[in-house]
Write a protein that holds these residues in place. Structure first.
Motif, PDB file in Angstrom:
ATOM      1  N   GLU A   1      80.333 145.818  74.408  1.00 13.72           N
ATOM      2  CA  GLU A   1      81.197 147.003  74.448  1.00 13.72           C
ATOM      3  C   GLU A   1      82.243 146.942  75.549  1.00 13.72           C
ATOM      4  O   GLU A   1      83.278 147.598  75.461  1.00 13.72           O
ATOM      5  CB  GLU A   1      80.330 148.255  74.635  1.00 13.72           C
ATOM      6  CG  GLU A   1      79.351 148.477  73.490  1.00 13.72           C
ATOM      7  CD  GLU A   1      78.486 149.704  73.705  1.00 13.72           C
ATOM      8  OE1 GLU A   1      78.651 150.358  74.763  1.00 13.72           O
ATOM      9  OE2 GLU A   1      77.664 150.016  72.823  1.00 13.72           O
ATOM     10  N   ASN A   2      81.984 146.153  76.604  1.00 17.75           N
ATOM     11  CA  ASN A   2      82.923 146.046  77.720  1.00 17.75           C
ATOM     12  C   ASN A   2      82.758 144.674  78.369  1.00 17.75           C
ATOM     13  O   ASN A   2      81.994 143.831  77.890  1.00 17.75           O
ATOM     14  CB  ASN A   2      82.710 147.179  78.734  1.00 17.75           C
ATOM     15  CG  ASN A   2      81.249 147.299  79.150  1.00 17.75           C
ATOM     16  OD1 ASN A   2      80.604 146.310  79.511  1.00 17.75           O
ATOM     17  ND2 ASN A   2      80.713 148.502  79.083  1.00 17.75           N
TER      18      ASN A   2
ATOM     19  N   GLU B   1      87.501 150.180  79.661  1.00 17.13           N
ATOM     20  CA  GLU B   1      86.575 150.458  78.560  1.00 17.13           C
ATOM     21  C   GLU B   1      86.856 149.560  77.350  1.00 17.13           C
ATOM     22  O   GLU B   1      85.959 149.322  76.538  1.00 17.13           O
ATOM     23  CB  GLU B   1      86.668 151.928  78.126  1.00 17.13           C
ATOM     24  CG  GLU B   1      86.196 152.930  79.176  1.00 17.13           C
ATOM     25  CD  GLU B   1      87.218 153.126  80.283  1.00 17.13           C
ATOM     26  OE1 GLU B   1      88.422 152.833  80.036  1.00 17.13           O
ATOM     27  OE2 GLU B   1      86.819 153.544  81.384  1.00 17.13           O
ATOM     28  N   ASN B   2      88.100 149.100  77.223  1.00 13.60           N
ATOM     29  CA  ASN B   2      88.500 148.294  76.055  1.00 13.60           C
ATOM     30  C   ASN B   2      89.268 147.051  76.518  1.00 13.60           C
ATOM     31  O   ASN B   2      90.492 146.990  76.413  1.00 13.60           O
ATOM     32  CB  ASN B   2      89.367 149.114  75.101  1.00 13.60           C
ATOM     33  CG  ASN B   2      88.716 150.427  74.703  1.00 13.60           C
ATOM     34  OD1 ASN B   2      89.143 151.503  75.117  1.00 13.60           O
ATOM     35  ND2 ASN B   2      87.658 150.336  73.914  1.00 13.60           N
TER      36      ASN B   2
ATOM     37  N   ASP C   1      79.136 143.851  79.512  1.00 11.77           N
ATOM     38  CA  ASP C   1      78.289 143.637  78.338  1.00 11.77           C
ATOM     39  C   ASP C   1      78.645 142.323  77.654  1.00 11.77           C
ATOM     40  O   ASP C   1      77.773 141.616  77.139  1.00 11.77           O
ATOM     41  CB  ASP C   1      78.470 144.822  77.377  1.00 11.77           C
ATOM     42  CG  ASP C   1      77.364 144.874  76.327  1.00 11.77           C
ATOM     43  OD1 ASP C   1      76.310 144.242  76.535  1.00 11.77           O
ATOM     44  OD2 ASP C   1      77.563 145.540  75.294  1.00 11.77           O
TER      45      ASP C   1
ATOM     46  N   GLY D   1      84.740 149.257  72.437  1.00 15.00           N
ATOM     47  CA  GLY D   1      83.817 150.096  73.201  1.00 15.00           C
ATOM     48  C   GLY D   1      82.608 150.562  72.424  1.00 15.00           C
ATOM     49  O   GLY D   1      81.758 151.279  72.967  1.00 15.00           O
ATOM     50  N   HIS D   2      82.495 150.155  71.162  1.00 15.34           N
ATOM     51  CA  HIS D   2      81.367 150.567  70.329  1.00 15.34           C
ATOM     52  C   HIS D   2      80.686 149.369  69.650  1.00 15.34           C
ATOM     53  O   HIS D   2      80.022 149.536  68.633  1.00 15.34           O
ATOM     54  CB  HIS D   2      81.834 151.568  69.263  1.00 15.34           C
ATOM     55  CG  HIS D   2      82.491 152.779  69.851  1.00 15.34           C
ATOM     56  ND1 HIS D   2      81.792 153.777  70.500  1.00 15.34           N
ATOM     57  CD2 HIS D   2      83.803 153.146  69.886  1.00 15.34           C
ATOM     58  CE1 HIS D   2      82.636 154.712  70.909  1.00 15.34           C
ATOM     59  NE2 HIS D   2      83.863 154.362  70.545  1.00 15.34           N
ATOM     60  N   GLY D   3      80.877 148.181  70.208  1.00 13.47           N
ATOM     61  CA  GLY D   3      80.246 146.997  69.655  1.00 13.47           C
ATOM     62  C   GLY D   3      81.097 146.228  68.675  1.00 13.47           C
ATOM     63  O   GLY D   3      80.671 145.208  68.148  1.00 13.47           O
TER      64      GLY D   3
END
Length: 327
Positions: free
Chosen positions: A141-142, A38-39, A145, A22-24
């Motif tokens: 991230e998801n 989200e993950n 994306d 979720g943060h790249g």
């Protein structure tokens, strides 16, 4: 939605597995990790590996249609929605050693909010580049994306190859301007690569265009706008391909014209040489008959005078050809 944990990917013999953090970045899939919106999980497979093929056939993560497509040998770019997920076929440039770039490589994707399953046989540089961005912590991230990142990587790879073909085309045009004929088959190969790329990238552009309007719940409005921009970027590459194909036709016409001109010049030169020596050939044939009464037969300087006469005749004919602007 069914809980998805590490048990679903066991025995998959995957090339790459990870969970987007979720943060790249990405983290390893373990017994403690659970796929969420989200993950999501990403499982990347070689569908020709027996265990991977068996896993695709038996897993409950994939609908039957997606299983068939993920295992298909020959596919063209297309997208087919299945509930909240979508299965996508994409093709890109073949950058594998000992292969030609126009022998495109295909890979297949099934993606929804919690899982991403991709399959290929030959290595795909675009997929490897996305994996690299995840390792650097600058990746998707998801799910939405991830799809954008993959489409962008594929389009960039295609764009670089189109630029390479364009450079080759300019080199051929420069050769034509310098009155040089390219090596045999060079133009034919370039034209083939342009046509093959045009044939497969047109439906791929349509795939990206469709993804930009599909109301998939895990794609945001900004994702759709970005996907539309990618589609338009690929459209511009297709326009470049169309213009390049037209330019190869012009080059082929110029090569044909140059070869015809060269042949005409040779034929013209041979005709002038024949005209130049035609009078002398007549005289030598006439004086070469084995009959009595040939002038100068008994004269000791007859042959010398005859040769000089032939030389003077050649000079006169050459002067006449130049005066007539044939030489």
């Amino acid at each position: 939605m069914k809980t998805i944990n590490d048990s679903v990917i066991q025995d998959s013999d995957a090339i790459y597995t990870a969970q987007l953090n979720g943060h790249g970045g990405a983290i390893d899939i373990t017994a403690e990790t659970v796929a969420t919106n989200e993950n999501p999980y990403w499982v990347h497979l070689d569908y020709r590996k027996p265990r991977s093929a068996q896993w695709i056939q038996e897993t409950e993560l994939l609908p039957p249609i997606a299983k068939d497509i993920l295992l298909a040998e020959n596919v063209r770019p297309k997208a087919q929605r299945i509930g909240e997920g979508i299965v996508i076929n994409l093709q890109t440039i073949n950058n594998n050693p000992n292969d030609r770039p126009d022998e495109l490589v295909a890979f297949r994707i099934y993606i929804n909010s919690q899982t991403i399953v991709s399959s290929r046989h030959r290595r795909v540089n675009s997929v490897d580049s996305v994996i690299h961005t995840l390792e650097l912590g600058d990746g998707p991230e998801n799910s939405g994306d991830w799809l954008i990142t993959m489409a962008d990587a594929v389009t960039d790879e295609i764009g670089e190859f189109v630029e390479t073909l364009h450079d080759q085309l300019i080199e051929l045009e420069d050769m034509i301007l310098d009155q040089q004929i390219p090596a045999r088959g060079e133009l034919a190969l370039l034209r083939k690569q342009l046509i093959v790329l045009r044939r497969y990238m047109a439906p791929q552009r349509d795939v990206f265009s469709r993804l930009s309007i599909e109301k998939l719940p895990w794609m945001s409005d900004s994702d759709r706008v970005t996907m539309l921009e990618i589609s338009e970027r690929l459209s511009r590459r297709l326009e470049d391909l169309d213009s390049s194909i037209s330019r190869t036709a012009v080059i082929a016409d110029e090569i044909t014209s140059m070869m015809a001109d060269a042949m005409n010049r040779r034929t013209y030169t041979m005709s002038l040489m024949a005209m130049l020596f035609l009078p002398t050939t007549f005289l030598t044939g006439l004086f070469g008959v084995n009959l009595g009464g040939i002038p100068g037969n008994e004269f000791p300087y007859g042959f010398t005078i005859f040769c000089l006469s032939l030389f003077v005749l050649i000079v006169i004919v050459t002067w006449w050809l130049k005066r007539s602007r044939w030489l």
